[in-house]
Each structure stands twice: as C-alpha cells, then as structure tokens.
Design a protein around this motif. Structure first.
Motif, PDB file in Angstrom:
ATOM      1  N   VAL A   1      48.085 -19.371 -51.953  1.00 19.43           N
ATOM      2  CA  VAL A   1      46.635 -19.122 -51.989  1.00 19.43           C
ATOM      3  C   VAL A   1      46.309 -17.977 -52.956  1.00 19.43           C
ATOM      4  O   VAL A   1      45.385 -18.071 -53.764  1.00 19.43           O
ATOM      5  N   ILE A   2      47.116 -16.904 -52.897  1.00 22.77           N
ATOM      6  CA  ILE A   2      46.813 -15.730 -53.724  1.00 22.77           C
ATOM      7  C   ILE A   2      47.078 -15.998 -55.206  1.00 22.77           C
ATOM      8  O   ILE A   2      46.259 -15.686 -56.055  1.00 22.77           O
ATOM      9  N   HIS A   3      48.234 -16.606 -55.493  1.00 21.35           N
ATOM     10  CA  HIS A   3      48.683 -16.667 -56.891  1.00 21.35           C
ATOM     11  C   HIS A   3      48.519 -18.031 -57.556  1.00 21.35           C
ATOM     12  O   HIS A   3      48.515 -18.115 -58.770  1.00 21.35           O
ATOM     13  N   ALA A   4      48.434 -19.110 -56.766  1.00 18.97           N
ATOM     14  CA  ALA A   4      48.720 -20.401 -57.397  1.00 18.97           C
ATOM     15  C   ALA A   4      47.693 -21.510 -57.155  1.00 18.97           C
ATOM     16  O   ALA A   4      48.023 -22.683 -57.234  1.00 18.97           O
ATOM     17  N   ASN A   5      46.478 -21.181 -56.845  1.00 19.90           N
ATOM     18  CA  ASN A   5      45.418 -22.190 -56.625  1.00 19.90           C
ATOM     19  C   ASN A   5      45.781 -23.234 -55.561  1.00 19.90           C
ATOM     20  O   ASN A   5      45.383 -24.389 -55.652  1.00 19.90           O
ATOM     21  N   GLY A   6      46.544 -22.843 -54.570  1.00 18.65           N
ATOM     22  CA  GLY A   6      46.909 -23.796 -53.520  1.00 18.65           C
ATOM     23  C   GLY A   6      48.017 -24.735 -53.965  1.00 18.65           C
ATOM     24  O   GLY A   6      48.647 -24.528 -55.000  1.00 18.65           O
ATOM     25  N   GLY A   7      48.233 -25.776 -53.192  1.00 27.72           N
ATOM     26  CA  GLY A   7      49.301 -26.729 -53.493  1.00 27.72           C
ATOM     27  C   GLY A   7      49.601 -27.540 -52.254  1.00 27.72           C
ATOM     28  O   GLY A   7      48.696 -27.818 -51.460  1.00 27.72           O
ATOM     29  N   TYR A   8      50.875 -27.886 -52.068  1.00 26.61           N
ATOM     30  CA  TYR A   8      51.213 -28.608 -50.842  1.00 26.61           C
ATOM     31  C   TYR A   8      52.571 -28.178 -50.301  1.00 26.61           C
ATOM     32  O   TYR A   8      53.384 -27.583 -51.031  1.00 26.61           O
ATOM     33  N   ILE A   9      52.770 -28.482 -49.029  1.00 25.69           N
ATOM     34  CA  ILE A   9      54.034 -28.153 -48.358  1.00 25.69           C
ATOM     35  C   ILE A   9      54.594 -29.427 -47.736  1.00 25.69           C
ATOM     36  O   ILE A   9      53.856 -30.144 -47.060  1.00 25.69           O
ATOM     37  N   ASP A  10      55.861 -29.697 -47.992  1.00 27.79           N
ATOM     38  CA  ASP A  10      56.531 -30.799 -47.306  1.00 27.79           C
ATOM     39  C   ASP A  10      57.623 -30.221 -46.423  1.00 27.79           C
ATOM     40  O   ASP A  10      58.448 -29.439 -46.891  1.00 27.79           O
ATOM     41  N   ALA A  11      57.588 -30.602 -45.162  1.00 33.07           N
ATOM     42  CA  ALA A  11      58.606 -30.118 -44.231  1.00 33.07           C
ATOM     43  C   ALA A  11      59.442 -31.299 -43.765  1.00 33.07           C
ATOM     44  O   ALA A  11      58.904 -32.364 -43.463  1.00 33.07           O
ATOM     45  N   GLU A  12      60.747 -31.120 -43.754  1.00 30.55           N
ATOM     46  CA  GLU A  12      61.637 -32.164 -43.244  1.00 30.55           C
ATOM     47  C   GLU A  12      62.538 -31.531 -42.202  1.00 30.55           C
ATOM     48  O   GLU A  12      63.209 -30.533 -42.470  1.00 30.55           O
ATOM     49  N   ILE A  13      62.496 -32.080 -41.004  1.00 30.29           N
ATOM     50  CA  ILE A  13      63.209 -31.443 -39.903  1.00 30.29           C
ATOM     51  C   ILE A  13      64.210 -32.408 -39.289  1.00 30.29           C
ATOM     52  O   ILE A  13      63.868 -33.548 -38.966  1.00 30.29           O
ATOM     53  N   SER A  14      65.438 -31.970 -39.138  1.00 33.62           N
ATOM     54  CA  SER A  14      66.441 -32.731 -38.388  1.00 33.62           C
ATOM     55  C   SER A  14      67.118 -31.754 -37.430  1.00 33.62           C
ATOM     56  O   SER A  14      66.816 -30.568 -37.446  1.00 33.62           O
ATOM     57  N   GLU A  15      68.041 -32.267 -36.629  1.00 34.42           N
ATOM     58  CA  GLU A  15      68.653 -31.368 -35.639  1.00 34.42           C
ATOM     59  C   GLU A  15      69.512 -30.291 -36.299  1.00 34.42           C
ATOM     60  O   GLU A  15      69.844 -29.288 -35.686  1.00 34.42           O
ATOM     61  N   ASN A  16      69.885 -30.515 -37.568  1.00 37.51           N
ATOM     62  CA  ASN A  16      70.711 -29.519 -38.254  1.00 37.51           C
ATOM     63  C   ASN A  16      69.900 -28.384 -38.852  1.00 37.51           C
ATOM     64  O   ASN A  16      70.396 -27.281 -39.022  1.00 37.51           O
ATOM     65  N   GLY A  17      68.672 -28.691 -39.217  1.00 33.90           N
ATOM     66  CA  GLY A  17      67.862 -27.636 -39.802  1.00 33.90           C
ATOM     67  C   GLY A  17      66.587 -28.122 -40.444  1.00 33.90           C
ATOM     68  O   GLY A  17      66.219 -29.293 -40.327  1.00 33.90           O
ATOM     69  N   LEU A  18      65.925 -27.187 -41.108  1.00 26.50           N
ATOM     70  CA  LEU A  18      64.644 -27.483 -41.744  1.00 26.50           C
ATOM     71  C   LEU A  18      64.757 -27.331 -43.249  1.00 26.50           C
ATOM     72  O   LEU A  18      65.443 -26.426 -43.737  1.00 26.50           O
ATOM     73  N   LYS A  19      64.045 -28.219 -43.938  1.00 25.55           N
ATOM     74  CA  LYS A  19      63.915 -28.067 -45.378  1.00 25.55           C
ATOM     75  C   LYS A  19      62.417 -27.989 -45.652  1.00 25.55           C
ATOM     76  O   LYS A  19      61.653 -28.859 -45.239  1.00 25.55           O
ATOM     77  N   LEU A  20      62.007 -26.897 -46.287  1.00 26.52           N
ATOM     78  CA  LEU A  20      60.584 -26.729 -46.587  1.00 26.52           C
ATOM     79  C   LEU A  20      60.414 -26.683 -48.098  1.00 26.52           C
ATOM     80  O   LEU A  20      61.051 -25.873 -48.770  1.00 26.52           O
ATOM     81  N   VAL A  21      59.570 -27.569 -48.622  1.00 29.12           N
ATOM     82  CA  VAL A  21      59.299 -27.569 -50.055  1.00 29.12           C
ATOM     83  C   VAL A  21      57.849 -27.138 -50.276  1.00 29.12           C
ATOM     84  O   VAL A  21      56.928 -27.768 -49.777  1.00 29.12           O
ATOM     85  N   LEU A  22      57.692 -26.011 -50.975  1.00 26.70           N
ATOM     86  CA  LEU A  22      56.348 -25.497 -51.257  1.00 26.70           C
ATOM     87  C   LEU A  22      56.077 -25.690 -52.745  1.00 26.70           C
ATOM     88  O   LEU A  22      56.762 -25.105 -53.584  1.00 26.70           O
TER      89      LEU A  22
END
Lengths: 478, 142
Positions: free
Chosen positions: B57-78
């Motif tokens: 919000v501050i630096h980059a005019n917004g965007g999107y976040i993709d979250a992928e969750i499995s029992e091993n862990g989380l992957k977050l792509v911003l």
C-alpha cells in the motif's frame, strides 16, 4: 475441554426466532433453528450482547435472589463499584453501603477497595515482566474467555493476577472468620454484579481453581429495594453520624469505567478499549504486533466499562459522569492506609493466578490440519454458491457461517432461501414439462422419472442422497 | 479446485487505502485458526503478511497476494507492479526507509517492514525489477 458453563440462557417461550441476536453476537455463537435461537456453548463468552439486543427479552442471565441471604448465618455484600453510579444525588458512598446493610446483609466489603490493591500488584507485575509487554488486563471475564478461544498467541500476555472481586471475597472471608469464628459454610460472600460474565466467573473462574464467591445478585434486581433502603438509612442517621464503611479512593472507584483500571497503574503507555467489537479489533491488531511501546492494555467487553453491563440500570455515559462526581473529593487511594480492614486482612492473601489458561480451539473445522484444509476448501466452494447477502434468513449470521455449519454437518444448503428458490423453480419447470408431455405417453414416463429423481434428491438433501437408486433408474430409462 | 490437502486463497490489495490495509492478513489469520494451524505459525504469518501488505500500500500502488497452504507449511506470494526495489540488501536492513514524510506522519515507514518479514519467515525470496514491480515469496513451515 472444560469450563464452558454459561450464565446466559434462552427462554424458549419468549423467543420468536428473529435474527437480532445472531447478528449481534461477537463470536457468532447463536443460530436460529426450528424457529428458536440456539446458543453454542463453546463459542459463547457470556458478554451479554444478546441480552442487550433481544426485543422479546428472551435472553436471560442466571443469578441469585435476595433469599440467598437465608442460606447463611453471616452474609457479606461485595458491591461492584459500578453500583455507586446508579443513583441520583448521592455524594457519599457510605450511604449506599449502609443501605446495603439495611437490605439484610451483616457486613459489607467494597470490591473497589480490593481493586486498589490489585492496581498496586499490577504496577509491580508490569515492572517485573517486560518480556510479557503489553500486559492485557484480565478483570473482565468475557475478555479472558474471548482470548482463550480466539487469540491463542495472546494468552501469555494476560495479567495473571486475581480480579478485584476475588481479592475482595478473600479479604472479606478473613475478616469475617476472625470476627465471628464461624465455619466457611456458614459465611455467605455475595457479589453485586453489573453483568452476567461475573456470574459465570463465580461458578467457573479461569485462572484460579475455585472462586470464594457464594452468590451473585444483579444490580438491577436489588435497585428498587435499595432505593427504599436508602431513604430509611437517611432517616436513621438524621441525628447521629453515619458509620464510615467505605475504604475506597479515586483509583478503586474509577475501575467501574473504561480507562479506570489503566489509570490505577500510573502509566502513559497504555491503551484502554471498551465495547466488544472495538476490543476484538484491538486484539486482532495486538496479534499482528502492530502496537509497539505499550505496557498495558485495558479491555472491557461493555461500552463505557463495567457501568455498561447489561444488569445495570443507569445509562453508562450518565454513570460515567456520576463516577467523576463521586470521586471528586476522595483521596487518590485509601486501601493502603494502615489501620484499614483492607490492609490488615490482605497481608497474606495470594494475588496470583494458580491455574494455567489453555487455548480452546473451538472454531476449528477439522480434527487435524489436513481435514481442516479440505473442509475449508469445501466452505469456500459453498460460499461461492451463496448470494452473499448475509441476510440471516437461514438462521446463521452470515453466508460463510452457514457454509461452515454445512461442512460441520449441522445444516443443509437448502436452509438458504435463495438456493431453495432455485430448487423450487427447477421442480416447477419439470412439473410443467410433465403436464405438457402427458398427451404423449412415451415421453411422460421419462418426465415422471426425472421429476421423481429431483424430488428424491431435494428432500433427502439432509441425509445422504440415494445415489444407487438414481443410477438404477437411469439404467431403466435407457 | 485446488489439489487435495492444499488450499489456495487469493487477495487483492487496494491502492493507497490505509484503512483496508491489513484485511488480507486478518482474513487469512482467521482461516488458519479454523484449519488448526499451530498458533506459532499463525503468529509468524500474521506479522509477516501484515508488513508485506502495508508495504504494497505504501510503496507499490497495491497488488495481490496468493496464499497456498498445506500441512507442511505456507507459501505466500505478494505481487505488485510498483517502482521496484533499487538495492535489496539496503532495503532489508532495519531502519532503512524510502517512505515519504506524509506516510511517516501516519506512523508507517519506520524501516522495519522487510526486516520483520525476514525475521518471521523460514525462507523469503525477493524478486524485483526497478520500474516493473516486486514479487516477494515467503515460506513458513508448520
């Protein structure tokens, strides 16, 4: 799981099955099923919002009546400081305390006097536990219950010190035991409460094994009786000085309004939030570590603080004004003056919690992570099929809440009136096709089979759909 | 539909709306609790994702976040199409900030965003081209 006792309950006769409470409940604990509200015991935190909103007075709070005084040989009234703010033109707290004796109590001990000691203990605890900052106040039982089920990472921040009502009960017990020599079961310690959450606390406290409170009366129940007793007390002491029973100063009395507890710890680095939805926002932000530099967080479930409790009489904001007037000529604190009962009998009282608070993950939708992930996938899919109006007609507060109920096996998607309407239209269409085809005998058989199949799957939605039979029917058709 | 035993969630981060910044991390946090993810992992996710969201919000005019969750862990792509990061090493140092005075007045831009994200993730990849945008991929183990 333990400690899911609740003081709040439903009067089924009075409940009309309207949607007010399901929308207002901060933990989405209420559903309307078969035309009546149902409270989920694991989600409920006894905050009293449903009592506040119910237009049919169907939500009630369990509490005792004055008859409880007959059960004991010696009774002590433990008035919450919010009681003092309920009357007009009372400048001297001693008048209220003497009037309580007029109701039949043998003695009175102020929760506000104990609150001053809790403030002192809190100051010490905050200074000695920097690693736990910010420390979250634990005096409001609804907040402690909310943190326990929804904010696992904040449990360690809860102030592990007994609430003023418990300290008041323990000091009063010591005083009475010494004075009368009576055994514990002959002594009745009766708390006068502004809210149902403290009734719950007295039965099943969190943080300690057992509460010393023997009974709880609601401010609103004793209010009319107390008005009469006040008049009698004024008359009684027309010609003689009234006994001075109060041992509270500004700090103790201040606990009844939002910000009062924080005021008692003499710090600038605090935050005080009141009203359950505001409190939830603060807890969410705390969890993300968005605030830095704070050492104390005071949270009250009721707007305005304890004076906003649903068992009080006065408007909470008027009560706040009265609180200011009452405090005006009082010393900052009184309880630590040497010769006071509060000081004398509090000497070997243990202020610390003695039982760990354990996270209760009641909002989980699976027994393990894999199940949770798959169930959440199902929830997301079901939510997409809903109109997203959050109308509440299904009896759940939001479309998402209904989707979760369906995945938990507690509801069917036809509870949604929009989904129901779609099914209904589909059936009507098939019925009209059938009527149209009646003239042609060969097509009629197919239409009847189709309609029958649709009806079966529609009405069996709650149970498992009879897939085998349907397949057989299809074969027959071919 | 996501593969079995994983869930994918998508969030749009609006441009320049501070009141809405934090909605994605708040929503994800609630869902992780429902799934039964450990409180410790949830704490890391909520801190790291909130910082990332605010950065967008501050630096980059917004965007999107993709979250992928499995029992091993989380992957977050911003992912954003903002100005990009000029010097990634410098940007990940505590206290370094390019935020405008106006933003700092609001209490943001203390230069702790990326360092906090690094601290609360098990692995973090910053992919940035000046003038094109930034994609940050965070991994958090269960």
């Amino acid at each position: 799981m333990e400690n899911f006792y609740h003081s709040i309950y439903l009067d089924k006769e009075l409940c009309k099955g309207c949607l007010n409470c399901i929308k207002r409940c901060p933990t989405q604990a209420i559903r309307v099923r078969n035309g009546k509200a149902v409270i989920n015991n694991k989600f409920c935190i006894d905050c009293g919002e449903c009592i506040r909103i119910c237009p049919h007075y169907a939500k009630l709070a369990k509490r005792d009546t004055l008859e409880i005084l007959d059960k004991f040989e010696y009774t002590v009234a433990l008035p919450a400081p919010s009681l003092y703010t309920q009357f007009n033109n009372i400048k001297d707290i001693n008048l209220i305390l003497n009037a309580l004796l007029g109701l039949g109590f043998d003695d009175v001990f102020e929760v506000s006097a104990a609150a001053e000691l809790v403030s002192e203990a809190t100051i010490k605890y905050i200074a000695e536990h920097k690693e736990q900052w910010p420390i979250i106040s634990s005096a409001c039982p609804s907040i402690v219950r909310l943190v326990r089920v929804r904010f696992p990472n904040l449990i360690e921040h809860l102030l592990p010190i007994k609430a003023p009502i418990e300290i008041a009960a323990e000091i009063a017990l010591k005083k009475v035991t010494e004075k009368t020599g009576l055994p514990r079961n002959k002594i009745g310690l009766i708390f006068i409460t502004p809210c149902p959450a403290k009734v719950t606390y007295s039965k099943e406290p969190l943080g300690i094994e057992k509460s010393e409170i023997d009974g709880v009366l609601a401010i609103k129940d004793i209010y009319p009786l107390l008005l009469e007793a006040l008049k009698d007390t004024v008359k009684e002491y027309e010609d003689s000085p009234m006994p001075e029973l109060s041992e509270s100063g500004k700090i103790g009395i201040g606990w009844s309004v939002s910000g009062g507890e924080a005021n008692g710890i003499v710090s600038d680095n605090y935050l005080a939030a009141d009203g359950i939805s505001n409190v939830i926002k603060v807890l969410e932000n705390l969890e993300d570590e968005r605030f830095s530099g704070l050492n104390f967080i005071e949270l009250n479930a009721c707007a305005g603080g304890c004076v906003g409790g649903v068992l009080t009489v006065e408007n909470p904001y008027i009560a706040q004004t009265k609180n200011k007037r009452l405090k005006k000529y009082l010393p900052v604190k009184v309880s630590s003056f040497n010769n006071r009962a509060t000081t004398v009998y509090s000497e070997d009282v243990d202020f610390d919690w003695n039982k760990e608070i354990v996270y209760e993950p009641v909002f989980r939708i699976g027994n393990n992570v894999i199940e949770g992930i798959n169930n959440l996938n199902s929830v997301e899919k079901i939510v997409e099929s809903f109109p997203g109006l959050d109308c509440g007609s299904c009896g759940a507060p939001t479309c998402r809440a209904l989707a979760e109920d369906i995945v938990r096996g507690e509801a069917s998607d036809t509870a949604c009136i929009y989904i129901f309407k779609e099914y209904f239209n589909f059936l009507t269409l098939q019925l009209s096709t059938l009527t149209h085809n009646m003239s042609d005998a060969s097509d009629a058989g197919n239409s009847i089979a189709n309609l029958e199949q649709s009806l079966t799957s529609f009405f069996n939605k709650d149970a498992a759909p009879p897939e085998k039979e349907e397949k057989e029917e299809k074969k027959e058709k071919k | 539909m996501a593969a079995d035993n994983t869930i994918k969630l998508h969030y749009d981060v609006p441009n320049d709306d501070f009141t809405r910044a934090g909605e994605a991390s708040s929503d994800l946090k609630g869902k992780l609790k429902q799934m039964g993810i450990s409180p410790d992992a949830i704490r890391k996710v909520s801190i790291a994702l909130y910082e990332g969201e605010i950065n967008m919000v501050i630096h980059a005019n917004g965007g999107y976040i993709d979250a992928e969750i499995s029992e091993n862990g989380l992957k977050l792509v911003l992912c954003d199409t903002g100005p990009g990061i000029n010097d990634i090493v410098q940007a990940t140092q505590a206290g370094f900030s390019t935020a405008l005075e106006q933003t700092r007045m609001l209490g943001f831009g203390a230069g702790m965003g990326l360092p906090n994200m690094l601290q609360n993730t098990d692995d973090m990849i910053i992919d940035s081209i000046v003038g094109v945008g930034t994609t940050i991929t965070m991994f958090i183990k269960m």
